[in-house]
Design a protein around this motif. Structure first.
Motif, PDB file in Angstrom:
ATOM      1  N   ASP A 186      14.011   2.320   3.702  1.00  0.00           N
ATOM      2  CA  ASP A 186      14.877   2.757   2.611  1.00  0.00           C
ATOM      3  C   ASP A 186      14.142   2.698   1.279  1.00  0.00           C
ATOM      4  OD1 ASP A 186      17.294   3.668   1.484  1.00  0.00           O
ATOM      5  OD2 ASP A 186      17.974   1.627   1.112  1.00  0.00           O
ATOM      6  N   ALA A 187      13.418   1.624   1.054  1.00  0.00           N
ATOM      7  CA  ALA A 187      12.661   1.481  -0.195  1.00  0.00           C
ATOM      8  C   ALA A 187      11.573   2.544  -0.317  1.00  0.00           C
ATOM      9  CB  ALA A 187      12.039   0.091  -0.271  1.00  0.00           C
ATOM     10  N   GLY A 188      11.060   2.991   0.820  1.00  0.00           N
ATOM     11  CA  GLY A 188      10.024   4.017   0.811  1.00  0.00           C
ATOM     12  C   GLY A 188      10.554   5.434   0.776  1.00  0.00           C
ATOM     13  N   GLY A 189      11.864   5.597   0.643  1.00  0.00           N
ATOM     14  CA  GLY A 189      12.451   6.927   0.564  1.00  0.00           C
ATOM     15  C   GLY A 189      12.738   7.552   1.913  1.00  0.00           C
ATOM     16  N   LEU A 190      12.564   6.804   2.972  1.00  0.00           N
ATOM     17  CA  LEU A 190      12.828   7.300   4.323  1.00  0.00           C
ATOM     18  C   LEU A 190      14.252   6.897   4.718  1.00  0.00           C
ATOM     19  CD1 LEU A 190       9.348   6.228   5.651  1.00  0.00           C
ATOM     20  CD2 LEU A 190      10.083   8.561   5.131  1.00  0.00           C
ATOM     21  N   HIS A 191      15.209   7.436   3.971  1.00  0.00           N
ATOM     22  CA  HIS A 191      16.596   6.994   4.061  1.00  0.00           C
ATOM     23  C   HIS A 191      17.247   7.300   5.406  1.00  0.00           C
ATOM     24  CE1 HIS A 191      16.112   6.198  -0.135  1.00  0.00           C
ATOM     25  NE2 HIS A 191      15.921   7.469  -0.407  1.00  0.00           N
ATOM     26  N   ARG A 192      16.950   8.458   5.978  1.00  0.00           N
ATOM     27  CA  ARG A 192      17.556   8.803   7.268  1.00  0.00           C
ATOM     28  C   ARG A 192      17.102   7.822   8.344  1.00  0.00           C
ATOM     29  NH1 ARG A 192      16.211  11.082  11.930  1.00  0.00           N
ATOM     30  NH2 ARG A 192      17.803  12.198  13.104  1.00  0.00           N
ATOM     31  N   ASP A 193      15.811   7.548   8.382  1.00  0.00           N
ATOM     32  CA  ASP A 193      15.294   6.616   9.378  1.00  0.00           C
ATOM     33  C   ASP A 193      15.903   5.224   9.182  1.00  0.00           C
ATOM     34  OD1 ASP A 193      13.700   8.648  10.392  1.00  0.00           O
ATOM     35  OD2 ASP A 193      11.960   8.074   9.202  1.00  0.00           O
ATOM     36  N   ALA A 202      25.712   3.883   5.912  1.00  0.00           N
ATOM     37  CA  ALA A 202      26.395   4.919   5.132  1.00  0.00           C
ATOM     38  C   ALA A 202      25.694   5.144   3.798  1.00  0.00           C
ATOM     39  CB  ALA A 202      27.855   4.538   4.904  1.00  0.00           C
ATOM     40  N   GLY A 203      25.299   4.069   3.140  1.00  0.00           N
ATOM     41  CA  GLY A 203      24.579   4.209   1.873  1.00  0.00           C
ATOM     42  C   GLY A 203      23.261   4.946   2.043  1.00  0.00           C
ATOM     43  N   CYS A 204      22.554   4.639   3.123  1.00  0.00           N
ATOM     44  CA  CYS A 204      21.290   5.332   3.392  1.00  0.00           C
ATOM     45  C   CYS A 204      21.523   6.796   3.719  1.00  0.00           C
ATOM     46  CB  CYS A 204      20.532   4.645   4.523  1.00  0.00           C
ATOM     47  SG  CYS A 204      19.849   3.047   4.081  1.00  0.00           S
ATOM     48  N   PHE A 205      22.548   7.085   4.527  1.00  0.00           N
ATOM     49  CA  PHE A 205      22.868   8.483   4.816  1.00  0.00           C
ATOM     50  C   PHE A 205      23.184   9.226   3.526  1.00  0.00           C
ATOM     51  CE2 PHE A 205      24.097   7.390   9.379  1.00  0.00           C
ATOM     52  CZ  PHE A 205      23.048   8.098   9.944  1.00  0.00           C
ATOM     53  N   ARG A 221       0.822  -1.218   0.000  1.00  0.00           N
ATOM     54  CA  ARG A 221       0.000   0.000   0.000  1.00  0.00           C
ATOM     55  C   ARG A 221       0.850   1.260   0.000  1.00  0.00           C
ATOM     56  NH1 ARG A 221      -2.529  -2.490   4.365  1.00  0.00           N
ATOM     57  NH2 ARG A 221      -1.627  -0.922   5.749  1.00  0.00           N
ATOM     58  N   GLY A 222       2.139   1.118   0.236  1.00  0.00           N
ATOM     59  CA  GLY A 222       3.023   2.275   0.300  1.00  0.00           C
ATOM     60  C   GLY A 222       3.099   2.893   1.681  1.00  0.00           C
ATOM     61  N   ASP A 223       2.582   2.209   2.671  1.00  0.00           N
ATOM     62  CA  ASP A 223       2.630   2.688   4.053  1.00  0.00           C
ATOM     63  C   ASP A 223       3.895   2.136   4.709  1.00  0.00           C
ATOM     64  OD1 ASP A 223       2.117   3.653   6.557  1.00  0.00           O
ATOM     65  OD2 ASP A 223       0.160   2.662   6.790  1.00  0.00           O
ATOM     66  N   HIS A 224       5.006   2.731   4.333  1.00  0.00           N
ATOM     67  CA  HIS A 224       6.307   2.209   4.730  1.00  0.00           C
ATOM     68  C   HIS A 224       6.586   2.361   6.225  1.00  0.00           C
ATOM     69  CE1 HIS A 224       6.654   2.741   0.371  1.00  0.00           C
ATOM     70  NE2 HIS A 224       7.320   1.611   0.469  1.00  0.00           N
ATOM     71  N   ARG A 225       6.109   3.426   6.824  1.00  0.00           N
ATOM     72  CA  ARG A 225       6.317   3.581   8.268  1.00  0.00           C
ATOM     73  C   ARG A 225       5.581   2.496   9.049  1.00  0.00           C
ATOM     74  NH1 ARG A 225       9.256   7.797   9.730  1.00  0.00           N
ATOM     75  NH2 ARG A 225       9.258   9.645   8.443  1.00  0.00           N
ATOM     76  N   ARG A 226       4.350   2.222   8.654  1.00  0.00           N
ATOM     77  CA  ARG A 226       3.587   1.167   9.334  1.00  0.00           C
ATOM     78  C   ARG A 226       4.258  -0.187   9.133  1.00  0.00           C
ATOM     79  NH1 ARG A 226      -0.721  -0.381  11.877  1.00  0.00           N
ATOM     80  NH2 ARG A 226      -1.960  -2.181  11.298  1.00  0.00           N
ATOM     81  N   ALA A 227       4.682  -0.453   7.913  1.00  0.00           N
ATOM     82  CA  ALA A 227       5.357  -1.719   7.635  1.00  0.00           C
ATOM     83  C   ALA A 227       6.625  -1.846   8.475  1.00  0.00           C
ATOM     84  CB  ALA A 227       5.683  -1.832   6.150  1.00  0.00           C
ATOM     85  N   ALA A 228       7.379  -0.758   8.568  1.00  0.00           N
ATOM     86  CA  ALA A 228       8.607  -0.785   9.361  1.00  0.00           C
ATOM     87  C   ALA A 228       8.294  -1.031  10.835  1.00  0.00           C
ATOM     88  CB  ALA A 228       9.368   0.524   9.194  1.00  0.00           C
TER      89      ALA A 228
END
Length: 108
Positions: free
Chosen positions: A34-41, A57-60, A9-16
């Motif tokens: 990371d897949a949802g674009g929430l790279h810092r988290d 490091a890659g996510c940062f 569904r694209g609810d990446h925070r809930r999935a995480a």
């Protein structure tokens, strides 16, 4: 199943949350973020919970947090990757130093 459905569904925070808290799988949680674009988290999870500094490091780097990415690459002796980031942000002198260290490690 709920975590996979939330991801679809694209609810990446809930999935995480489902992966990390309920299923106790912080690596999957970081991967979903990371897949949802929430790279810092994702980077923070990789660094602090999963203890995978290279993935962090890659996510940062994808998050645009250059200093954090470079610091981890340097800590891991990943000089070429540190140089790439430094070159990307326009710090050519530091990039040259990093590439020289990478060459020194390769060729002694």
């Amino acid at each position: 199943r709920q975590a996979e459905a939330a991801t679809r569904r694209g609810d990446h925070r809930r999935a995480a949350y489902l992966y990390g808290v309920l299923l106790r799988d912080p690596r999957s949680a970081a991967r979903v973020l990371d897949a949802g674009g929430l790279h810092r988290d994702a980077a923070l999870l990789y660094r602090d919970r999963v203890h995978d500094p290279l993935a962090a490091a890659g996510c940062f780097e994808r998050a645009g947090l250059w200093d954090d990415a470079v610091a981890l690459y340097r800590k891991l002796d990943r000089w070429e990757q540190a140089g790439d980031v430094l070159r990307k942000i326009g710090d050519d002198a530091a990039a040259d130093d990093a590439f020289e260290r990478a060459a020194a490690e390769l060729y002694g």
